[in-house]
Design a protein around this motif. Structure first.
Motif, PDB file in Angstrom:
ATOM      1  N   VAL A   6       1.083  -1.320   0.340  1.00 40.18           N
ATOM      2  CA  VAL A   6       0.140   0.126   0.027  1.00 40.18           C
ATOM      3  C   VAL A   6       0.641   1.312  -0.281  1.00 40.18           C
ATOM      4  O   VAL A   6       1.647   1.553   0.688  1.00 40.18           O
ATOM      5  N   PHE A   7       0.502   2.002  -1.084  1.00 44.36           N
ATOM      6  CA  PHE A   7       1.639   3.359  -1.280  1.00 44.36           C
ATOM      7  C   PHE A   7       0.529   4.229  -0.868  1.00 44.36           C
ATOM      8  O   PHE A   7      -0.513   4.713  -1.936  1.00 44.36           O
ATOM      9  N   PRO A   8       0.431   4.993   0.087  1.00 45.10           N
ATOM     10  CA  PRO A   8       0.001   6.231   0.502  1.00 45.10           C
ATOM     11  C   PRO A   8       0.008   7.549  -0.678  1.00 45.10           C
ATOM     12  O   PRO A   8       1.371   7.485  -0.822  1.00 45.10           O
ATOM     13  N   VAL A   9      -0.819   8.567  -1.258  1.00 41.95           N
ATOM     14  CA  VAL A   9      -0.905   8.849  -2.249  1.00 41.95           C
ATOM     15  C   VAL A   9      -1.165  10.093  -1.090  1.00 41.95           C
ATOM     16  O   VAL A   9      -2.378  10.646  -1.150  1.00 41.95           O
ATOM     17  N   PRO A  10      -0.058  11.096  -1.016  1.00 41.89           N
ATOM     18  CA  PRO A  10      -0.481  12.322  -0.581  1.00 41.89           C
ATOM     19  C   PRO A  10      -0.901  13.639  -1.716  1.00 41.89           C
ATOM     20  O   PRO A  10      -0.764  12.887  -2.890  1.00 41.89           O
ATOM     21  N   GLY A  11      -1.667  14.360  -0.980  1.00 45.70           N
ATOM     22  CA  GLY A  11      -2.309  15.592  -1.780  1.00 45.70           C
ATOM     23  C   GLY A  11      -1.504  16.047  -2.567  1.00 45.70           C
ATOM     24  O   GLY A  11       0.243  16.192  -2.148  1.00 45.70           O
ATOM     25  N   LEU A  12      -1.342  17.161  -4.166  1.00 49.28           N
ATOM     26  CA  LEU A  12      -0.826  17.420  -4.597  1.00 49.28           C
ATOM     27  C   LEU A  12      -0.239  18.625  -4.091  1.00 49.28           C
ATOM     28  O   LEU A  12      -0.874  19.563  -3.482  1.00 49.28           O
ATOM     29  N   SER A  13       1.168  18.769  -4.378  1.00 49.78           N
ATOM     30  CA  SER A  13       2.015  20.256  -3.365  1.00 49.78           C
ATOM     31  C   SER A  13       0.916  21.170  -4.244  1.00 49.78           C
ATOM     32  O   SER A  13       0.668  21.735  -5.311  1.00 49.78           O
ATOM     33  N   ILE A  14       1.129  21.944  -3.271  1.00 45.63           N
ATOM     34  CA  ILE A  14       0.352  24.109  -3.554  1.00 45.63           C
ATOM     35  C   ILE A  14       1.080  24.346  -3.759  1.00 45.63           C
ATOM     36  O   ILE A  14       0.897  25.034  -4.775  1.00 45.63           O
ATOM     37  N   GLU A  15       2.597  24.440  -3.677  1.00 44.33           N
ATOM     38  CA  GLU A  15       3.561  24.997  -4.071  1.00 44.33           C
ATOM     39  C   GLU A  15       5.137  24.534  -4.380  1.00 44.33           C
ATOM     40  O   GLU A  15       5.005  23.527  -3.236  1.00 44.33           O
ATOM     41  N   ALA A  16       5.173  24.415  -5.249  1.00 43.94           N
ATOM     42  CA  ALA A  16       6.777  24.199  -5.301  1.00 43.94           C
ATOM     43  C   ALA A  16       7.667  24.636  -4.453  1.00 43.94           C
ATOM     44  O   ALA A  16       8.179  25.500  -4.038  1.00 43.94           O
ATOM     45  N   ASP A  17       8.851  24.069  -4.377  1.00 40.60           N
ATOM     46  CA  ASP A  17      10.559  24.144  -3.418  1.00 40.60           C
ATOM     47  C   ASP A  17      10.867  25.943  -3.584  1.00 40.60           C
ATOM     48  O   ASP A  17      11.328  26.321  -2.548  1.00 40.60           O
ATOM     49  N   ASP A  18      10.449  25.330  -4.906  1.00 35.79           N
ATOM     50  CA  ASP A  18      11.182  27.294  -5.155  1.00 35.79           C
ATOM     51  C   ASP A  18      10.265  28.311  -5.497  1.00 35.79           C
ATOM     52  O   ASP A  18      10.763  29.360  -5.051  1.00 35.79           O
ATOM     53  N   GLY A  19       9.866  28.210  -4.577  1.00 35.96           N
ATOM     54  CA  GLY A  19       8.200  28.843  -4.485  1.00 35.96           C
ATOM     55  C   GLY A  19       7.463  29.290  -5.444  1.00 35.96           C
ATOM     56  O   GLY A  19       6.773  29.644  -5.356  1.00 35.96           O
ATOM     57  N   GLY A  20       7.281  28.748  -6.336  1.00 37.01           N
ATOM     58  CA  GLY A  20       6.583  28.687  -7.701  1.00 37.01           C
ATOM     59  C   GLY A  20       5.226  27.966  -7.734  1.00 37.01           C
ATOM     60  O   GLY A  20       4.965  27.484  -6.022  1.00 37.01           O
ATOM     61  N   PRO A  21       4.485  27.798  -8.649  1.00 37.48           N
ATOM     62  CA  PRO A  21       2.897  26.674  -8.103  1.00 37.48           C
ATOM     63  C   PRO A  21       4.109  25.950  -7.836  1.00 37.48           C
ATOM     64  O   PRO A  21       4.272  24.829  -8.916  1.00 37.48           O
ATOM     65  N   GLY A  22       2.793  24.500  -7.211  1.00 40.77           N
ATOM     66  CA  GLY A  22       2.532  23.206  -7.068  1.00 40.77           C
ATOM     67  C   GLY A  22       2.222  22.790  -7.917  1.00 40.77           C
ATOM     68  O   GLY A  22       1.019  22.672  -9.023  1.00 40.77           O
ATOM     69  N   ASP A  23       1.996  21.187  -7.616  1.00 41.08           N
ATOM     70  CA  ASP A  23       1.596  20.680  -9.053  1.00 41.08           C
ATOM     71  C   ASP A  23       0.159  20.665  -9.098  1.00 41.08           C
ATOM     72  O   ASP A  23      -0.721  20.705  -9.805  1.00 41.08           O
ATOM     73  N   ALA A  24      -0.825  20.797  -7.710  1.00 39.52           N
ATOM     74  CA  ALA A  24      -1.912  21.001  -8.059  1.00 39.52           C
ATOM     75  C   ALA A  24      -2.347  21.676  -8.714  1.00 39.52           C
ATOM     76  O   ALA A  24      -3.117  22.065  -9.554  1.00 39.52           O
ATOM     77  N   VAL A  25      -1.521  23.019  -8.771  1.00 42.54           N
ATOM     78  CA  VAL A  25      -2.257  24.858  -9.216  1.00 42.54           C
ATOM     79  C   VAL A  25      -1.833  24.221 -10.687  1.00 42.54           C
ATOM     80  O   VAL A  25      -2.789  25.280 -11.734  1.00 42.54           O
ATOM     81  N   GLU A  26      -0.480  23.966 -10.892  1.00 48.29           N
ATOM     82  CA  GLU A  26      -0.459  23.919 -12.753  1.00 48.29           C
ATOM     83  C   GLU A  26      -1.509  22.781 -12.823  1.00 48.29           C
ATOM     84  O   GLU A  26      -1.591  22.627 -14.185  1.00 48.29           O
TER      85      GLU A  26
END
Length: 183
Positions: A6-26
């Motif tokens: 079982v691999f729990p899948v967290p929600g997509l990121s809102i912000e990227a590590d560099d401060g840009g848009p995360g996966d959810a926003v993209e």
């Protein structure tokens, strides 16, 4: 299945590590553009707030972006208080994925009676709760208080509850109609 993981899948990121848009926003911006409604960069902070309200859940992000033509960003922001009603639609989506409610209903129908009873009872908790609190909640005679921790773990494995480690022990949180309160 033997050797299943079982691999729990967290929600997509809102912000990227560099401060840009995360996966959810993209994902939201990409899906909104696919509906013929590209979103200018100046509203991406508002998109991020919507994605945060959706806990970054990929299905919820996709369903919300699909509603851009009919609701616009303002309508989505206003509708975050009732996610199960807000996130419906999609002509070419499998019935069980047409809305969050139908996805949850489909998952609920797969549970046995004991699991359904536990899930119904713990849904009254407004804040994260422990297995002991869940067992005390109704003084279960069936499935029995000793079975409650195992059932909660199973519900978390099926993504119907969210389990998180806490210094005081494991805490569970039920999926909500409303976005979680952030403090």
């Amino acid at each position: 299945m033997p050797f299943e993981r079982v691999f729990p899948v967290p929600g997509l990121s809102i912000e990227a590590d560099d401060g840009g848009p995360g996966d959810a926003v993209e994902l939201f911006v990409e899906r909104a553009a696919a509906t013929g409604n590209p979103l200018p960069r100046r509203v991406w902070e508002r998109v991020a707030a919507v994605c945060r309200g959706l806990d970054g859940v990929a299905l919820a992000v996709e369903l919300a972006a699909a509603r851009i033509p009919s609701l616009g960003l303002d309508g989505l922001e206003a509708g975050l208080a009732d996610l199960l009603r807000l996130l419906t639609g999609g002509r070419r989506i499998d019935d069980r994925h047409r809305s969050l409610r139908s996805a949850l209903d489909w998952s609920y129908a797969l549970l046995d009676e004991g699991e359904q009873a536990v899930l119904r009872r713990v849904s009254v908790f407004a804040a994260p709760f422990t297995a002991n609190a869940a067992a005390v909640l109704a003084g279960w005679s069936s499935p029995g208080p000793d079975a409650v921790p195992a059932i909660l773990a199973g519900l978390a494995e099926q993504s119907l509850l969210v389990a998180s480690a806490d210094p005081g022990g494991t805490r569970y949180r039920a999926l909500e109609d409303d976005p979680p309160v952030r403090q």
